[in-house]
Design an enzyme around this catalytic site. Structure first.
Site, mmCIF file in Angstrom:
data_model
loop_
_atom_site.group_PDB
_atom_site.id
_atom_site.type_symbol
_atom_site.label_atom_id
_atom_site.label_comp_id
_atom_site.label_asym_id
_atom_site.label_seq_id
_atom_site.Cartn_x
_atom_site.Cartn_y
_atom_site.Cartn_z
ATOM 1 N N ASP A 6 0.851 -1.201 0.000
ATOM 2 C CA ASP A 6 0.000 0.000 0.000
ATOM 3 C C ASP A 6 0.878 1.239 0.000
ATOM 4 O O ASP A 6 2.044 1.197 0.401
ATOM 5 C CB ASP A 6 -0.977 0.016 1.187
ATOM 6 C CG ASP A 6 -0.282 0.105 2.548
ATOM 7 O OD1 ASP A 6 0.790 -0.524 2.720
ATOM 8 O OD2 ASP A 6 -0.805 0.801 3.435
ATOM 9 N N GLU A 23 -0.135 -0.998 5.913
ATOM 10 C CA GLU A 23 0.947 -0.470 6.736
ATOM 11 C C GLU A 23 0.826 1.035 6.912
ATOM 12 O O GLU A 23 1.035 1.561 8.002
ATOM 13 C CB GLU A 23 2.308 -0.822 6.105
ATOM 14 C CG GLU A 23 3.485 -0.696 7.064
ATOM 15 C CD GLU A 23 4.030 0.713 7.175
ATOM 16 O OE1 GLU A 23 4.749 1.004 8.128
ATOM 17 O OE2 GLU A 23 3.730 1.544 6.290
#
Ligand code: BES
Ligand code: ZN
Length: 458
Positions: A90, A155
């Site tokens: 991400d 994250e």
């Protein structure tokens, strides 16, 4: 033999590796924006396909409660150590978009740098790990040790669901060492191994005054402007020495030993360098700590954004009904994000004036981590950097957070070796994020060396 053939393979296929990384970077997998949920899934599927193609086994896209995780393994080295490779696919939002020289999701190479959102945080460095594994598997048909891979999609928003996933799959994820490239090294020719990461406690404070926006002439001076009340509270969160004023905030902070302070003092990081990297006219922070200590070893409080009132062009005379601040605290061992959350709430309610209503909400939480820098895997990492970068690494604490590192320590009992490939000027989270191609290629070689050194016993 195995090592040499893997290194040769990696060298020979550099151009293809770069094209593949560009394909991954074209997927706008921004985890915090709900509109990008499909892109998140696409990135996970892309990685899973890629992991299958390079010869990893048991590849799975697992949906925990949040964004999917991609897991895989290769476990054909009985008696050898097991490494768990972790990374995140991400990325952060791209705003302000107009400051990008090229489109954030149209990767471009300029002057030996690859520009794209996620180039360096963390798709590029994570992809270097896959390429190191491919080099072994394709060139030698084997790996010198056992490997497990875990790549997540949350994250950048605090890894909220990964904790439970790691605990639930602790047996599947069991490893001797966790290997992560999601930090920065000190310079192109000064690799560094990170042994300390800060944690995070991210809060939102909303102040409400009148039940609608007011004419500032009609009511100004007779009602407490919520934006002003919020600014007054924010200003009270630090004292003149740069310390956070929340009672109990520092209680659990593990003090620095004299030995560690001396080590930190030897690092090439000072105020001049800070000014150069950031463009500020002068450093700032907690009195009686050096710049490197403030960033790596001390907790802080930051105002990330304030929203409220008239911000359009020209002038509008108004007392806004509401104001909002996004406030985060970076934490160090042994502070606990849940406890800091409670102390923050209590303090805000204590200092809130009775002329407005104040609501506090919790956003991301992440625990701080300290890894034993004398662990044998650290020695393997140091030698691997020497082989890949031609320079001996130093040990540093960094100010950023990777929340799952503390969980790996607790749930798996495994230390994380943080072998960063990014550079301090890679502009993580900023427009024109980049990854230097030199670090991509040297990184792949370094990781290839790491596996073989760890397999030999550090
Ligand atoms: N790669 C960074 C962490 C990092 C940055 C470590 C710089 C060392 C130096 C990571 O992707 C990140 O940005 N994490 C977030 C986590 C947070 C949302 C809990 C961070 O630190 O803001
Ligand atoms: Zn990041």
């Amino acid at each position: 033999m195995t090592l040499q053939s893997a290194l040769a393979y990696a060298h020979e296929h550099q151009d293809r590796f770069l094209e593949e990384l560009k394909a991954l970077l074209r997927i706008p997998s921004i985890s915090t924006l709900p509109d990008h949920a499909d892109d998140i899934r696409r990135a996970a599927e892309w990685l899973a396909d890629h992991m299958r193609a390079i010869g990893l086994e048991h590849v799975r896209v697992d949906p925990p409660a949040g964004h999917p995780v991609v897991v895989a393994d290769w476990l054909h080295a009985p008696g050898r150590p097991t490494v768990l490779i972790y990374g995140h696919y991400d990325v952060q939002p791209v705003d302000p978009l107009d400051l990008w020289i090229s489109d954030p999701f149209d990767p471009q190479v300029r002057d030996g740098n690859l520009y794209a959102r996620g180039a360096s945080d963390d798709k590029g460095p994570f992809f270097a790990h896959l390429k190191a594994l491919e080099a072994y598997l394709r060139a030698a048909g084997t790996l010198p040790l056992n490997v497990k891979v875990l790549c997540e999609g949350e994250e950048e928003i605090g890894s909220a669901h990964l904790d439970a996933y790691v605990y639930a799959h602790a047996a599947d994820l069991a490893a001797d060492v966790v290997l992560i490239s999601d930090t920065t090294i000190l310079g192109p020719n000064q690799p560094s191994i990170v042994y300390g990461l800060r944690g995070l406690c991210y809060m939102e404070v909303e102040v409400t005054g009148p039940d609608h926006d007011l004419h500032s002439g009609q009511y100004g001076g007779a009602v407490h402007n919520p934006l002003q009340a919020l600014c007054e509270m924010i200003a009270a969160l630090h004292d003149a020495q740069g310390r956070v004023t929340i009672p109990g905030f520092y209680d659990k902070v593990r003090p620095l030993s004299n030995e560690e302070r001396a080590e930190i003092a030897r690092l090439p990081f000072n105020e001049e360098r800070l000014k150069r990297e950031t463009g500020v006219p002068k450093g700032w922070g907690e009195a009686s700590y050096t710049i490197a200590e403030r960033i790596g070893a001390r907790p802080t409080l930051e105002v990330n954004g304030v929203i409220g009132g008239w911000t359009g062009p020209g002038s509008k005379t108004v007392i806004p009904a509401q104001a909002l601040a996004k406030i985060s605290m970076r934490l160090v061992a042994d502070q606990d994000p849940d406890e800091i959350d409670r102390l923050f709430r209590e303090h805000i309610q204590r200092i809130a004036p009775d002329t407005v209503r104040v609501d506090v909400r919790s956003l991301a939480h992440g625990a701080p981590a300290l890894v034993d820098r004398h662990h044998p895997a650290m020695a393997a990492a140091a030698r691997a950097y020497e082989a890949g970068f031609g320079a001996r690494p130093v040990f540093t604490r960094e100010g950023g957070s990777i929340p799952i590192v503390a969980t790996f320590q607790k749930a798996l009992g495994a230390p994380s070796v943080l072998m960063g490939l990014g550079l301090p000027d890679d502009r993580f989270h900023s427009p024109n994020e980049k990854f230097t191609l030199a670090n991509f290629y040297r990184g792949i070689a370094t990781i290839i060396h790491f596996h073989s050194l760890l397999a030999e016993g550090g």
